[in-house]
Write an enzyme that holds these catalytic residues in place. Structure first.
Site: not given
Ligand code: AMP
Length: 217
Positions: A17, A92, A129, A161, A172
């Site tokens: 993504k 989400r 990554r 990360r 996740r």
């Molecule tokens: P990502 O980089 O999109 O994988 O987001 C990293 C982390 O941020 C996720 O594992 C969640 O803990 C939090 N997070 C990001 N976007 C959301 C969302 N829309 N709702 C809830 N938690 C989020």
């Protein structure tokens, strides 16, 4: 540059993504609104909100819907998002999706794209990554920056990360399956979904994305 669009991109962690979003925003000239990037910026800044957000993120858990909806509504109200946007990592949950419909009532979503990559492939991708801690550019151990590990784009430090550990990744992916995968059916039922095979070279996947988006515009 093509005209502005209002898009959501879905996909398991590691589906590509981030890479495809960087290309899509260049193509369509809209801001990339990544809730993960917004939260990581708050963590970096060490705000009170960032400290709380980090607890959820490190555990691979989702932050509460009301907090996330407020954050995104505020971001979409900024002037650069008037001509369109690309949402990445939001919604989400179905609660977030329903709130988004209300927040964007005046200028609704054009299309939600599901970038489909099998789970076994994404686990391997995530463990290799690496990201720029300054600008978020994405690399991997297979495709490092020219001078490891300094970002080609901004000179920032390229790192793994904090939440790309195996345990957090497994958590996740389970959260994604439970809470986010049902959204794919939700958008399909509203005739707002396109499925794109993301298990290929990034150039090939990008071409597929453009074809899928243009077919709906
Ligand atoms: P990502 O980089 O999109 O994988 O987001 C990293 C982390 O941020 C996720 O594992 C969640 O803990 C939090 N997070 C990001 N976007 C959301 C969302 N829309 N709702 C809830 N938690 C989020």
């Amino acid at each position: 540059m093509a005209a502005g669009v209002r898009l959501i991109i879905f996909g398991r962690q590691g589906a590509g993504k981030g890479t495809q979003c960087q290309r899509l925003v260049g193509h369509y000239g809209v801001p990339h609104i990544s809730t993960g990037d917004m939260l990581r910026a708050a963590v970096r800044d060490g705000t009170e909100f960032g400290v709380k957000a980090r607890e959820f993120m490190d555990a691979g858990k989702l932050l509460p819907d009301d907090i996330m909806v407020g954050l995104v509504a505020e971001r979409l109200a900024q002037t650069d998002a008037r001509g369109g946007w690309l949402l990445d990592g939001f919604p989400r949950t179905t609660g977030q999706a329903e709130a988004l419909v209300e927040v964007t009532a005046d200028a609704p979503l054009d299309l939600a794209v599901n970038l489909e990559v099998p789970e076994a492939v994404v686990v391997a991708r995530i463990s290799s990554r690496r990201v720029c801690s300054n600008c978020g550019a994405i690399y991997s151990t297979d495709r490092p920056p020219t001078n490891p590990w300094t970002c080609d784009r901004c000179g920032g430090e390229v790192v793994q990360r904090d939440d790309d550990t195996e345990e957090s990744v497994r958590e996740r992916l389970a959260t994604y399956q439970d809470q986010t995968a049902p959204l794919i059916a939700w958008f399909a039922s509203r005739a707002q979904l396109a499925e794109v095979d993301g298990d290929d070279d990034p150039d090939v996947v990008f071409d597929r994305l453009i074809v899928a988006i243009e077919a709906r515009m």
